[in-house]
Design an enzyme around this catalytic site. Sequence first.
Site, PDB file in Angstrom:
ATOM      1  N   TYR A 128       0.710  -1.013  -0.053  1.00 51.89           N
ATOM      2  CA  TYR A 128       0.104   0.135   0.060  1.00 51.89           C
ATOM      3  C   TYR A 128       0.831   1.295   0.045  1.00 51.89           C
ATOM      4  CZ  TYR A 128      -4.060  -2.967   0.054  1.00 51.89           C
ATOM      5  OH  TYR A 128      -4.777  -3.862  -0.127  1.00 51.89           O
ATOM      6  N   LYS A 168       2.769 -15.813   3.009  1.00 50.65           N
ATOM      7  CA  LYS A 168       3.152 -16.534   1.800  1.00 50.65           C
ATOM      8  C   LYS A 168       4.531 -16.971   1.726  1.00 50.65           C
ATOM      9  CE  LYS A 168       2.066 -18.143  -2.394  1.00 50.65           C
ATOM     10  NZ  LYS A 168       1.010 -19.358  -2.609  1.00 50.65           N
ATOM     11  N   ASP A 173      -3.401 -18.585   0.298  1.00 49.93           N
ATOM     12  CA  ASP A 173      -4.243 -18.915  -0.876  1.00 49.93           C
ATOM     13  C   ASP A 173      -5.106 -20.224  -0.158  1.00 49.93           C
ATOM     14  OD1 ASP A 173      -1.576 -20.123  -0.780  1.00 49.93           O
ATOM     15  OD2 ASP A 173      -1.564 -20.724  -2.602  1.00 49.93           O
ATOM     16  N   ASP A 212      -6.759  -7.467   3.316  1.00 55.28           N
ATOM     17  CA  ASP A 212      -7.576  -6.677   2.563  1.00 55.28           C
ATOM     18  C   ASP A 212      -8.572  -7.753   1.853  1.00 55.28           C
ATOM     19  OD1 ASP A 212      -9.229  -4.600   1.542  1.00 55.28           O
ATOM     20  OD2 ASP A 212      -7.331  -4.034   0.194  1.00 55.28           O
ATOM     21  N   ASP A 230     -12.513  -9.393   2.863  1.00 56.71           N
ATOM     22  CA  ASP A 230     -13.739  -8.840   1.692  1.00 56.71           C
ATOM     23  C   ASP A 230     -14.558 -10.418   1.674  1.00 56.71           C
ATOM     24  OD1 ASP A 230     -13.127  -6.307   1.442  1.00 56.71           O
ATOM     25  OD2 ASP A 230     -13.946  -6.344  -0.693  1.00 56.71           O
TER      26      ASP A 230
HETATM   27 MG    MG Z   1     -10.959  -3.588   0.777  1.00 53.24          MG
END
Ligand code: MG
Length: 340
Positions: free
Chosen positions: A122, A169, A205, A229, A233
């Site tokens: 980010y 990961k 994953d 993030d 969701d």
């Molecule tokens: Mg988001």
Amino acid sequence: MPKICVIPGDGVGPEVIDSTLEVLHNLDVNLDYEKAIVGTQSFEKNGVYITKETLELATTSDAILFGALTTPRRRDYVSPLLLMRWNLDLFANIRPALCMNIDFCLVPLDVVIVRENTEGMYGAEEEEFDNNIVITKRTISEYACQRIIDYAFKYASEHDRKKVTCVHKANVLRTSDEMFKKLFYGTAVNFAFYNKIRSDDVLVDAAAMYLAKEPDKFDVIVTLNLYGDILSDEAGGLSGGLGFSPSANIGKDHALFEPVHGSAPDIAGKDAANPTGMMLSAAMMLDHLELPRSAFLIRESLKNMFQDKNNWTKDIGGECGTKDFTERLIKTINEKADSY
Ligand code: MG
Ligand code: NAI
């Protein structure tokens, strides 16, 4: 009296904020609200997406309550939300996902995702080369990893959670993510001994798959910025949709509470927004301000409401509009308040 900086934003932001403020006013909590504008509204009025005054108000408030904001399609746009996360050093993003009624959830999920909020992808530092190659820088520091790991274990012990899972990961990112994983187990040892909190780790994953297939595997997840993030969701979608997902951005001295969803332009102005994510975010704020009874009343009343199909919001196939839902919730809270 605690001072709350309220930023409704645009789209469904002001709708879910208004509903939530109505509920808060009804709860009779002593809070002093001050409203501010950011984003395109601020740009049109002041020529900047967030003014110094608003940033100052946010900095001097005890908490910030944020609705949602449309991202304008402009290259010079810097998100006021990201600016606040950086300036106020809101390093921990807490995103609980709870299935309130299996009739509208895909799986019976009850998980809290603790997401590192300051670095990773980010920084958005991208460099374009002549041969159509773009290189994106990703920063992972020991300091930020340790800070979020500590926060996740502290959160687990304070909220009576039994297990923390590190999602990473490290099979591919063998330096950065491996460091995150090592630091995680270094801290996990202490919490296993003193607080009886279990720990394990899962590749990101696989974690996406397990959330849908074996949701029981998770209790608290601690993870890096981008993974958190995406997984949050997914968790929101599995537990009824984005309208149900709250979040808190916590720093050492500041805190901002907002639903996970965006401005939802497709339903804005139609009395169709589900204000639950915003209200649960406000409940997290009340906990933060050490007003647990009011937080409890909001949470329990919402859970009760969703047991009855007549109270279902439009996003889950119900007929209850935002305003009607809010009125019914206030009634439920008032009934409950008598017995607590
Ligand atoms: Mg988001
Ligand atoms: P979105 O979260 O606004 O909407 C995604 C889908 O979920 C839409 O179908 C929408 O109708 C539905 N939805 C969202 N919130 C809902 C609610 N409370 N009740 C019922 N249904 C709801 O994401 P989208 O469409 O990708 O983004 C729209 C705008 O919001 C963009 O400009 C985006 O950049 C911005 N955004 C802002 C965020 C923030 O302010 N924190 C976060 C995410 C996106």
